[in-house]
Design an enzyme around this catalytic site. Sequence first.
Site, short mmCIF file in Angstrom:
data_model
loop_
_atom_site.label_atom_id
_atom_site.label_comp_id
_atom_site.label_asym_id
_atom_site.label_seq_id
_atom_site.Cartn_x
_atom_site.Cartn_y
_atom_site.Cartn_z
CB VAL A 358 -0.93 0.02 1.23
CG1 VAL A 358 -1.83 1.24 1.19
CG2 VAL A 358 -1.77 -1.26 1.27
CB SER A 386 18.64 7.98 1.35
OG SER A 386 17.62 8.95 1.35
CG HIS A 476 14.08 8.91 -1.97
ND1 HIS A 476 13.24 9.70 -1.22
CD2 HIS A 476 14.75 8.13 -1.07
CE1 HIS A 476 13.40 9.44 0.06
NE2 HIS A 476 14.30 8.48 0.18
#
Length: 536
Positions: A358, A386, A476
């Site tokens: 989801v 990240s 991203h």
Amino acid sequence: MKDEPIMSAMSVPVALSPSASSAAESSSLAGVAGVAGVAGAAVSQSSTSPGRGAPESVADVAAPVPSPKPSLGERLGHWFGRGAGKTGGQGGGPKDGKGDKGDGKVVPAKLSPRAEGALRRQLTQCLSARLTDSAANEAARDFMARYGAASPEEQLALLTVVADICASDGSAGADTGKDGDGAGAKRAASGLAGALGSARVRFLKRFNALPDGLPFLVRWRSDMLHHRSSLPGLAALEEDLGSLFSTWFDVGLLELHPITWDSPASLLEKLMRYEAVHEISSWADLRNRLDSDRRCYAFFHPRMPREPLIFVEVAFVPDMAADVHSLLDEKAPLEDLRRVRWAIFYSISNTQPGLRGVSFGNFLLKRVIDELQVDFPKLRNFATLSPIPGFNDWLKQLTSQALAEALGPKRAKLLAQEASLASAASGAQMVAWLQTSAERKSVQALQRSLGEALAAHYLARETVRAQPRDPVARFHLGNGARVERINWHADLSKKGAKQSCGMMVNYLYEPDELDANLQRLIDGEPALGRAVSRLL
């Protein structure tokens, strides 16, 4: 400075129910690395203290000061009265070793023929009756309570029966046909598929209509995913539930809320437990992440108001962050919010394994950027710091020829001249070499040059099914971000070294360029900053 972890004026921590079985993709996004950011009321900063505001007193402590040696899970288990070291699905691991084969796998409990028969009748009623049937709704409520109170072994036994019924040809009142010929069999099969599908959806909607039914279904799907390989009959039910979740957890229904140091203690405990990127080691560490120059935001569902679904942590800094250690330094002075130029998303964590598949993480970042621009109109620069979770695994499987191709002729020649490496070094040897602490500066510079080049190649060129191979990059870049900079030795923790030889990456979010960058990704050319392009 925050040397004394306290709970502010909050209540004593409330024991949390054990989390559902951990998902393999809890990853640094959790599956895709998450982002956390907190919006909150503006916090004034003292001009007399150079560090982060220290607690006023230690008398307000509402939780034991954690030891630095045990893991966070062990500490929380000790604090909340749940024995450390338990593993398994929802509700904790096997108790006293029962139901455990010794390899960590749970063995289903044995149901008596009478108990199994009663359970089958109960579940068949839930499957076949109308949603308005009060007796079926009561049966569903009883099953939900029974499952929630059961041990992992008993839960697996219940799931086994559910899988058998949901995959059974004779359930849900399907019309099997009476003529016995081939055409009748085909009609029966077609009608059966539709009947079973609608019955399963009705079955799940019945639970969703109950108080606390939605949280139960989220935990239940986590268990289904965990046991799906051993219980193939669960596949259709789990897929139906995943499809329903896409509607029930539509981003339009979710609420964005800040998490601050003044949030309820139970919510802060969950923040510590769910953090998937950079472990929160203590209450002082948590307070540092929620200080006045930080923000943390989370998505909540109206029917799960005390359970964050995904959260992002944000730091305000004067320049684009190059390492996580400076961001997490509890002794660092507070940033002047009037002068900060960058908002750095340094941790994004999905919290619910049952919501795997989801997607709402991309909406979270965009919503947070909108919130920050409202609070800080002059703030224009947004980037992440990240992890690169798949880098080492990818590099280790490269042959010497593949490694040379990834480096390119010039860098491969430099590598061949390194005396500490055997000629025609493989990817696994390269990983080991990048992780060594070289004494000579020339070797250190070579390690950095080759490591950053390989990381740039991995993020920009390595794909799986036309998508970036790295899960965090996939997340991203799919949001429209740009691979801006590779950072050498940005995370020197054991986890950072194991994942990517200590390297991290900045993804730049330029609100006006997100759509154009996304189109470039679709065209097979992800957006890259100049510093990364030079490494290729």
